[in-house]
Design a protein around this motif. Sequence first.
Motif, PDB file in Angstrom:
ATOM      1  N   ARG A 183       0.821  -1.212   0.000  1.00 37.05           N
ATOM      2  CA  ARG A 183       0.000   0.000   0.000  1.00 37.05           C
ATOM      3  C   ARG A 183       0.859   1.267   0.000  1.00 37.05           C
ATOM      4  O   ARG A 183       0.580   2.236  -0.714  1.00 37.05           O
ATOM      5  CB  ARG A 183      -0.917   0.033   1.223  1.00 37.05           C
ATOM      6  N   ALA A 184       1.923   1.237   0.801  1.00 35.91           N
ATOM      7  CA  ALA A 184       2.801   2.404   0.898  1.00 35.91           C
ATOM      8  C   ALA A 184       3.459   2.695  -0.440  1.00 35.91           C
ATOM      9  O   ALA A 184       3.552   3.862  -0.890  1.00 35.91           O
ATOM     10  CB  ALA A 184       3.876   2.174   1.962  1.00 35.91           C
ATOM     11  N   ALA A 185       3.859   1.633  -1.082  1.00 30.81           N
ATOM     12  CA  ALA A 185       4.483   1.813  -2.386  1.00 30.81           C
ATOM     13  C   ALA A 185       3.507   2.448  -3.364  1.00 30.81           C
ATOM     14  O   ALA A 185       3.837   3.361  -4.130  1.00 30.81           O
ATOM     15  CB  ALA A 185       4.967   0.465  -2.903  1.00 30.81           C
ATOM     16  N   GLU A 186       2.317   1.956  -3.298  1.00 28.27           N
ATOM     17  CA  GLU A 186       1.325   2.491  -4.224  1.00 28.27           C
ATOM     18  C   GLU A 186       1.049   3.964  -3.941  1.00 28.27           C
ATOM     19  O   GLU A 186       0.920   4.786  -4.861  1.00 28.27           O
ATOM     20  CB  GLU A 186       0.032   1.679  -4.094  1.00 28.27           C
ATOM     21  N   VAL A 187       0.962   4.249  -2.649  1.00 27.45           N
ATOM     22  CA  VAL A 187       0.692   5.646  -2.287  1.00 27.45           C
ATOM     23  C   VAL A 187       1.779   6.564  -2.809  1.00 27.45           C
ATOM     24  O   VAL A 187       1.522   7.642  -3.376  1.00 27.45           O
ATOM     25  CB  VAL A 187       0.553   5.780  -0.758  1.00 27.45           C
ATOM     26  N   SER A 188       2.986   6.159  -2.633  1.00 26.68           N
ATOM     27  CA  SER A 188       4.075   7.050  -3.071  1.00 26.68           C
ATOM     28  C   SER A 188       4.059   7.206  -4.583  1.00 26.68           C
ATOM     29  O   SER A 188       4.285   8.309  -5.117  1.00 26.68           O
ATOM     30  CB  SER A 188       5.410   6.499  -2.597  1.00 26.68           C
ATOM     31  N   MET A 204       1.457   7.045  -6.434  1.00 29.75           N
ATOM     32  CA  MET A 204       0.331   7.909  -6.735  1.00 29.75           C
ATOM     33  C   MET A 204       0.681   9.366  -6.495  1.00 29.75           C
ATOM     34  O   MET A 204       0.334  10.237  -7.288  1.00 29.75           O
ATOM     35  CB  MET A 204      -0.875   7.549  -5.863  1.00 29.75           C
ATOM     36  N   LEU A 205       1.362   9.574  -5.366  1.00 27.46           N
ATOM     37  CA  LEU A 205       1.734  10.959  -5.034  1.00 27.46           C
ATOM     38  C   LEU A 205       2.609  11.549  -6.123  1.00 27.46           C
ATOM     39  O   LEU A 205       2.404  12.662  -6.593  1.00 27.46           O
ATOM     40  CB  LEU A 205       2.501  10.979  -3.708  1.00 27.46           C
ATOM     41  N   LYS A 206       3.556  10.749  -6.491  1.00 28.99           N
ATOM     42  CA  LYS A 206       4.469  11.247  -7.529  1.00 28.99           C
ATOM     43  C   LYS A 206       3.711  11.556  -8.799  1.00 28.99           C
ATOM     44  O   LYS A 206       3.923  12.591  -9.432  1.00 28.99           O
ATOM     45  CB  LYS A 206       5.536  10.189  -7.789  1.00 28.99           C
ATOM     46  N   ALA A 207       2.801  10.661  -9.128  1.00 29.00           N
ATOM     47  CA  ALA A 207       2.049  10.873 -10.364  1.00 29.00           C
ATOM     48  C   ALA A 207       1.133  12.076 -10.242  1.00 29.00           C
ATOM     49  O   ALA A 207       0.939  12.828 -11.201  1.00 29.00           O
ATOM     50  CB  ALA A 207       1.251   9.623 -10.694  1.00 29.00           C
ATOM     51  N   ALA A 208       0.574  12.211  -9.054  1.00 36.72           N
ATOM     52  CA  ALA A 208      -0.394  13.299  -8.911  1.00 36.72           C
ATOM     53  C   ALA A 208       0.272  14.661  -8.913  1.00 36.72           C
ATOM     54  O   ALA A 208      -0.289  15.628  -9.441  1.00 36.72           O
ATOM     55  CB  ALA A 208      -1.186  13.118  -7.619  1.00 36.72           C
ATOM     56  N   GLN A 247       3.248  15.555 -10.269  1.00 30.73           N
ATOM     57  CA  GLN A 247       4.025  16.004 -11.425  1.00 30.73           C
ATOM     58  C   GLN A 247       3.083  16.571 -12.481  1.00 30.73           C
ATOM     59  O   GLN A 247       1.933  16.145 -12.602  1.00 30.73           O
ATOM     60  CB  GLN A 247       4.858  14.856 -11.997  1.00 30.73           C
ATOM     61  N   THR A 248       3.626  17.546 -13.205  1.00 29.86           N
ATOM     62  CA  THR A 248       2.801  18.166 -14.240  1.00 29.86           C
ATOM     63  C   THR A 248       2.624  17.169 -15.377  1.00 29.86           C
ATOM     64  O   THR A 248       3.429  16.273 -15.598  1.00 29.86           O
ATOM     65  CB  THR A 248       3.468  19.416 -14.806  1.00 29.86           C
ATOM     66  N   MET A 249       1.603  17.410 -16.050  1.00 27.40           N
ATOM     67  CA  MET A 249       1.265  16.539 -17.146  1.00 27.40           C
ATOM     68  C   MET A 249       2.340  16.592 -18.215  1.00 27.40           C
ATOM     69  O   MET A 249       3.142  17.493 -18.259  1.00 27.40           O
ATOM     70  CB  MET A 249      -0.084  16.939 -17.738  1.00 27.40           C
TER      71      MET A 249
END
Lengths: 167, 782
Positions: B14-19, B21-25, B27-29
């Motif tokens: 879960r932690a891996a996924e969260v991180s 996701m955070l990175k993806a969220a 960063q600019t498109m």
Amino acid sequence: MVRVKSRYLLCEINVSDRRDLLKLDDRAVSGTVKAAVARTHGDYGAALCSIRFCVKYLNAHTGIVFLRFPKGCYKLLWSALPFITSIECCGRIIPCFFNCLHVGGTIRTCQKFLIRYNTRQLHRMLPKCKNEEEKRQIQKAILSCSLTGGGDEALEDELESEEEDGE
Amino acid sequence: MPNHITAGAFARARAAEVSAMLKAATQTMGSSHVFQALPKHMRRRATSHNTKRLPRRLRDVANRMKRKSLLAGLKKKKEPVKSKSRKARRRHGNLLMEFNRRQRKNIWLETHIWHAKRFHMVKKWGYCLGVRPTYKCYRPCYRAMSSHCLLQDLSYYCCIELKGEEDKLLAALTQLTCKEAGMSNFRDLRGRAFCGLKKKKKEPVKSKRDGTRLPTSPVTWRSSSTGLVINDLTMEIIRYRLIGPQSHSVLAETLEAATVCDELKSSPLWWPEHCKDRSNMKLHQQQTDVFNVLKGIYSTGELPPGTVLGLTVDDPRLTLPRQKVKAAPCVNQDQGDEEKRNQLMLQGVPLQCCQSFLWERSVRENVTDNKISEQELNRMRSELLVPGSRLGPGPQQGRVPVLLVHQPGKQVGDELGSWGAGWDLLLPKGWGMAFWVPLVYRGVRVAGLHMSLKHSQNKAAPHFPHDYPDCPAGSRFQEEQEAEFLDTFRRHPPAKRTNYIKHGCLAPFRCPWQQLAEEWELLATDGGADRKGDGQTQMTRKSHEVVEEVTSQQNVAAASPPSCFTVLRNRRSLRLLSSWCRPPTCRRQRWGRGAAAAALPLSDSAVTSFHAAHKMSVVWVRLTLLSKGKPEAHAMLCVPTAEDLKLFGKSPESCGPQEPPHKDHYKSRINRKKKSAKTATPSQESDHQTASTDLHSPSDLILGLWPDPLPSVASHCSRVTLGWVTQGDFSLSVGRGEALGFVSVSGLLHTLLKQPPELRGTLLLRNPASLHYRFVRVNIDV
């Protein structure tokens, strides 16, 4: 030009057998969903599903999947999801069910929701730990996800390959 | 793979996924387009060419993109490297050096920059002076001179300081002047009054500005015999002239007497040292009292002439008003001051109050060195608690010794007494602009050289270079003026020029006084034999008995004929002549001036004796036009014939006689020359030239002007010429045309004898470009 809008469904695939989770494939999932929609809503449903439906993200370790539907008919197609009982992939039939967590207008909102959901889950797990080591692991996990951009890079790379970005 | 999930594995996943996701969220498109990075409500169409619509964090990127796209578009054109123009390359790095370089040829006054922004400038006498403002202001300047106040910068006057004992000084000065000529032979020499007031050893004397000041002359001269020291203080002393009846109120508002400071310890500044001396303080108190009384008088013209007041004043910049205010006379009239005011008006300033520390070199240098700069003053102003309030007098700095010299207005003549009275303000150098700006802020009008000419005109006084034909500077000025006029005349095409030959005007650009004086000598001596007739005599024989007399002039007459003409300045003779010029039935002169002169009536014997005393002389006259007409410079003054006078006597408003037009003989010669130049061969030309009895080669002839040497000036026209006008204009103070000029003394006497008594003093005036004579009345103002 008027904007083309889609809805992104954040679903969790719950399987009974843990080992089968890793075998999941996004093509298998999308095939299953299409078949389920066709069974439930007939040709009309199948046609709707063919326009802009795809699996945007699949995490085999956690079973999280982002499904994209067109905005005008997502409710219809959503209603077909509870009727999925199993996924067939590489000759194997994996019994599972879809648990829809969130509907978002963009992938980013779903991602944000996922972050919040996972952190809440981890926080809920913490008091239920049975032994010290687990506790420590959970604490470490919580810490790592509170930092922005932190986390295991190897794991990230693996997960990123399954992600599909882009709007 | 274990069947059941453990908490740790679950957490890790879960932690891996969260991180992830955070990175993806965060960063600019994928698109790095800068305009997409803005939120939707801040995006604008114009940001593609106007990057200022973007927030600062994106501006650099946008600029880079813009430049890239521009370069891509312009890649084909090659931009040439633009070098600076010659003017831009030669522009100053150092403004002060540039100004100093420009000043090498013509000295700049301290107020030069102020004038240069507002005036047309001219380079004269080695200085760069303002002639007239760039805006139309002839009548406002006249109004300022006659009712309020006019300001001029006269720092170009040479100031010569004579030091020595009083009697030796007077002896030396009498060599230059003459008692009979009165106070001023040099312009501005306040010899009598000034000498009388000051008993100290130092005697400041201002002499006329002299364009011929030698550049190599030393600054100090010393006389071995008399022990006199002459110092040249040019550009050490600044001089401002205020003209007008309210000049005293302007001065009263601008200047404030210095505040006394009590300072026990010694300081390098001059004022504290000064304050310690009792006698100095007493003097300062007296001067302050006189200055305060000065504020209350009604008009500047009421003071006796030649008043001098020394004073020490505060820095006038401290009391600078925020806006221009017009200085008004002080209305508050105290009874107690009435007494003092009367005393001031009758007796002038007390003797010791004319001392000033302006004349001490050490004090001057101290004051100039310790002046507060403008920057410092502005800083003090910005530090004031209440903005806009007055700055205090400050520390011991900023006390300036000044000298106020009263200028009398029109002193001569009966009409318009003390017109144009004013004050001269003398300052040490360096304080020019510090006093100029506060004066201007009190509502004075500023004028240049043009108004000083008008000032002298209205005062009926001769103006220095124009009206002094007998001194070297005057004759040089006349030559320069003639060259200018001739140049302008030549620049006009021949068809557009006035033909002065046809108008019968022999000398439209200069006045040949010498020739006039000589001719009138002959006419007078010949006319003595023949009194009857219309005054036109032939010059058949030359008279060799010219007796020279040295009249009251510094010019020494030549020993052999022909002698130089002179200007009559002897006071007594002038009074006599003046009384003869007016009809005997006219009201008497004011008994204060020259009552005794009326005793001598006009008669043959009186005239002969007068003439014997003053031969070859001309006299300064003022002419008033009786009806219409505007006189111009170099207009001719002529004698009216008996018929003219009869016509005038019948109807005084009649127009004057007309001159018949003359024939232009030179025109045909010029035309012949042109024709021969076009067609003939050289041999034919020489034939033509030898054939004509013409004395002048055709190239000398200018169409419309008499070539030199002139024929007889006196008897060229139908009326005999007496003299010429040097300055003439419509006079705003009188309300009709007025002219100032010279007439030959012998001619005038000759004319006055023959005129009927009630019309005595009537002459004719004719402008150079006109054929019409106007009747004028001649006055000699004494």
